[in-house]
Every structure is written in C-alpha cells, then in structure tokens.
Scaffold this motif. Structure first.
Motif, PDB file in Angstrom:
ATOM      1  N   PHE A  35       0.853  -1.181   0.000  1.00 36.96           N
ATOM      2  CA  PHE A  35       0.000   0.000   0.000  1.00 36.96           C
ATOM      3  C   PHE A  35       0.892   1.235   0.000  1.00 36.96           C
ATOM      4  CE2 PHE A  35      -2.221  -3.300   2.508  1.00 36.96           C
ATOM      5  CZ  PHE A  35      -3.341  -3.481   1.701  1.00 36.96           C
ATOM      6  N   ARG A  36       0.649   2.151  -0.932  1.00 32.50           N
ATOM      7  CA  ARG A  36       1.394   3.411  -1.044  1.00 32.50           C
ATOM      8  C   ARG A  36       0.429   4.528  -1.387  1.00 32.50           C
ATOM      9  NH1 ARG A  36       6.832   2.707  -2.333  1.00 32.50           N
ATOM     10  NH2 ARG A  36       7.303   0.650  -3.072  1.00 32.50           N
ATOM     11  N   PRO A  37       0.771   5.749  -0.975  1.00 34.03           N
ATOM     12  CA  PRO A  37      -0.035   6.893  -1.422  1.00 34.03           C
ATOM     13  C   PRO A  37       0.377   7.256  -2.844  1.00 34.03           C
ATOM     14  CG  PRO A  37       1.678   7.624   0.078  1.00 34.03           C
ATOM     15  CD  PRO A  37       1.769   6.123   0.007  1.00 34.03           C
ATOM     16  N   GLY A  38      -0.199   6.589  -3.830  1.00 37.03           N
ATOM     17  CA  GLY A  38       0.234   6.691  -5.222  1.00 37.03           C
ATOM     18  C   GLY A  38       0.228   8.088  -5.798  1.00 37.03           C
ATOM     19  N   ARG A  39      -0.865   8.798  -5.616  1.00 33.07           N
ATOM     20  CA  ARG A  39      -0.943  10.156  -6.182  1.00 33.07           C
ATOM     21  C   ARG A  39       0.059  11.082  -5.498  1.00 33.07           C
ATOM     22  NH1 ARG A  39      -7.458  11.036  -6.495  1.00 33.07           N
ATOM     23  NH2 ARG A  39      -7.840   9.479  -8.091  1.00 33.07           N
ATOM     24  N   THR A  40       0.127  11.006  -4.200  1.00 35.84           N
ATOM     25  CA  THR A  40       1.076  11.850  -3.454  1.00 35.84           C
ATOM     26  C   THR A  40       2.496  11.554  -3.908  1.00 35.84           C
ATOM     27  OG1 THR A  40      -0.414  11.897  -1.549  1.00 35.84           O
ATOM     28  CG2 THR A  40       1.895  12.474  -1.155  1.00 35.84           C
ATOM     29  N   ARG A  41       2.808  10.283  -4.056  1.00 31.27           N
ATOM     30  CA  ARG A  41       4.145   9.865  -4.494  1.00 31.27           C
ATOM     31  C   ARG A  41       4.449  10.401  -5.889  1.00 31.27           C
ATOM     32  NH1 ARG A  41       7.921   5.792  -3.559  1.00 31.27           N
ATOM     33  NH2 ARG A  41       8.622   4.690  -5.424  1.00 31.27           N
ATOM     34  N   ALA A  42       3.479  10.290  -6.794  1.00 33.31           N
ATOM     35  CA  ALA A  42       3.675  10.777  -8.164  1.00 33.31           C
ATOM     36  C   ALA A  42       3.915  12.287  -8.177  1.00 33.31           C
ATOM     37  CB  ALA A  42       2.476  10.417  -9.029  1.00 33.31           C
ATOM     38  N   VAL A  43       3.158  13.021  -7.376  1.00 32.33           N
ATOM     39  CA  VAL A  43       3.332  14.478  -7.309  1.00 32.33           C
ATOM     40  C   VAL A  43       4.711  14.821  -6.752  1.00 32.33           C
ATOM     41  CG1 VAL A  43       2.538  16.581  -6.138  1.00 32.33           C
ATOM     42  CG2 VAL A  43       0.879  15.031  -7.188  1.00 32.33           C
ATOM     43  N   LEU A  44       5.104  14.174  -5.660  1.00 37.06           N
ATOM     44  CA  LEU A  44       6.399  14.476  -5.042  1.00 37.06           C
ATOM     45  C   LEU A  44       7.558  14.188  -5.994  1.00 37.06           C
ATOM     46  CD1 LEU A  44       5.782  13.079  -1.459  1.00 37.06           C
ATOM     47  CD2 LEU A  44       6.127  15.478  -2.075  1.00 37.06           C
ATOM     48  N   ILE A  45       7.528  13.062  -6.653  1.00 35.75           N
ATOM     49  CA  ILE A  45       8.621  12.712  -7.570  1.00 35.75           C
ATOM     50  C   ILE A  45       8.624  13.635  -8.782  1.00 35.75           C
ATOM     51  CG2 ILE A  45       9.499  10.910  -9.104  1.00 35.75           C
ATOM     52  CD1 ILE A  45       8.605   8.879  -6.937  1.00 35.75           C
ATOM     53  N   SER A  46       7.450  13.947  -9.321  1.00 31.79           N
ATOM     54  CA  SER A  46       7.365  14.851 -10.476  1.00 31.79           C
ATOM     55  C   SER A  46       7.890  16.245 -10.137  1.00 31.79           C
ATOM     56  CB  SER A  46       5.922  14.958 -10.972  1.00 31.79           C
ATOM     57  OG  SER A  46       5.457  13.712 -11.390  1.00 31.79           O
ATOM     58  N   VAL A  47       7.472  16.757  -8.989  1.00 32.17           N
ATOM     59  CA  VAL A  47       7.945  18.078  -8.565  1.00 32.17           C
ATOM     60  C   VAL A  47       9.455  18.044  -8.340  1.00 32.17           C
ATOM     61  CG1 VAL A  47       7.878  19.761  -6.670  1.00 32.17           C
ATOM     62  CG2 VAL A  47       5.749  18.873  -7.630  1.00 32.17           C
ATOM     63  N   GLY A  48       9.953  16.965  -7.749  1.00 31.82           N
ATOM     64  CA  GLY A  48      11.395  16.840  -7.522  1.00 31.82           C
ATOM     65  C   GLY A  48      12.194  16.866  -8.808  1.00 31.82           C
ATOM     66  N   VAL A  49      11.729  16.116  -9.799  1.00 33.00           N
ATOM     67  CA  VAL A  49      12.416  16.092 -11.101  1.00 33.00           C
ATOM     68  C   VAL A  49      12.357  17.475 -11.745  1.00 33.00           C
ATOM     69  CG1 VAL A  49      12.278  15.171 -13.450  1.00 33.00           C
ATOM     70  CG2 VAL A  49      12.108  13.624 -11.496  1.00 33.00           C
ATOM     71  N   ALA A  50      11.184  18.100 -11.712  1.00 35.78           N
ATOM     72  CA  ALA A  50      11.023  19.418 -12.341  1.00 35.78           C
ATOM     73  C   ALA A  50      11.911  20.468 -11.670  1.00 35.78           C
ATOM     74  CB  ALA A  50       9.560  19.850 -12.292  1.00 35.78           C
ATOM     75  N   VAL A  51      11.916  20.486 -10.350  1.00 37.37           N
ATOM     76  CA  VAL A  51      12.724  21.488  -9.640  1.00 37.37           C
ATOM     77  C   VAL A  51      14.212  21.245  -9.888  1.00 37.37           C
ATOM     78  CG1 VAL A  51      13.411  22.286  -7.337  1.00 37.37           C
ATOM     79  CG2 VAL A  51      10.995  22.020  -7.899  1.00 37.37           C
ATOM     80  N   PHE A  52      14.632  19.977  -9.850  1.00 38.32           N
ATOM     81  CA  PHE A  52      16.038  19.677 -10.141  1.00 38.32           C
ATOM     82  C   PHE A  52      16.411  20.139 -11.550  1.00 38.32           C
ATOM     83  CE2 PHE A  52      19.209  16.773 -11.963  1.00 38.32           C
ATOM     84  CZ  PHE A  52      20.303  17.155 -11.199  1.00 38.32           C
TER      85      PHE A  52
END
Length: 148
Positions: free
Chosen positions: A12-29
């Motif tokens: 069980f994972r918070p899928g949407r939250t995880r997708a947002v966090l990783i996407s924002v991380g890639v974009a900011v980097f």
C-alpha cells in the motif's frame, strides 16, 4: 468481513502523493540545473552548488515519497520516512484511520501505536480508505487476537 482480502503480498502506497512528489522533484532539479548552466556569470563552483542544492531538494522529496506498508503471509512491514518496522500479524490489534488523521495508525499488542504513513488520505482519500479497510481485513483474518 466487508472488505475483500487482497492477494498477498500486497504493498500500500499513497500513489498520487508519491507521483506528485517525484514529479515536482524532477522538475525542480531540472529547473535549478538549467538556471545554473544558463547564467553566464556563474563559475564552476557556483554551478556545482546549484546542482547539489537541486539534488538535495530532490532527495528530500524522494524521502517524503518513501512510506509504504507491505503485507505478506507472516505479517506487515511499515516503512515510514526514516524508519522501517516488521510486525507479525499477532502484534497488530487494530488498524485505525479516523476522520482528520493524516495516516493510518496501528494499535499494537505492546500497548503502543505505530503510524503507517504508507496509507494516507491526502489527495487520494478514497484509495486510502479502501487500503485501510483491506489492511484491517487482513489483520483481522490473520491476527490471533480476538476481534474487538
């Protein structure tokens, strides 16, 4: 039992939250690195500082995306931000997700409560409720303690 038991093992994972966090991380980097390369007045050391700052920011967001709960035949593994704990089914007395809770809490046989950040209502409330019900059903079907 009202909830359908999922096939084990299940994570069980918070899928949407995880997708947002990783996407924002890639974009900011990518943006910070691009700025470092585009600015003509920056030296090599300054550029490297920008890139390292972007990597640190990305690392923090990856850490926030880490939580998950994995259930298998023997028990449950709870992975939070910086900790990981393995529990046998008999140790989990109750799975709680009350209104206003930021994530699921597991009431344990030793009298303590363990946050399970891998199931959080945040931006995926219906999925979190379904996951909490499934984990509760697994706990009740596999645990040795009497149901309350």
């Amino acid at each position: 039992m009202s909830a359908q038991l999922p096939a084990l093992p299940v994570t069980f994972r918070p899928g949407r939250t995880r997708a947002v966090l990783i996407s924002v991380g890639v974009a900011v980097f990518a943006v910070i690195t691009a700025i470092a390369m585009i600015l003509p007045t920056l030296g090599a050391g300054e550029r490297m500082t920008f890139v390292v700052t972007g990597l640190l920011f990305f690392g923090v967001l990856l850490l926030l995306a880490r939580p998950h709960v994995t259930a298998d035949e023997q028990g449950v593994t709870v992975v939070n931000l910086t900790t990981k704990r393995r529990l046998e089914w008999a140790e989990v007395l109750r799975v709680n997700l009350r209104a206003g809770d930021p994530w699921v809490y597991l009431d344990l046989a030793d009298g303590t409560s363990l946050p399970a950040m891998g199931i959080q209502p945040g931006i995926g409330r219906q999925q979190a409720l379904a996951d909490a019900r499934a984990l509760r059903a697994l706990s009740e079907s596999r645990g040795t303690s009497p149901a309350s």
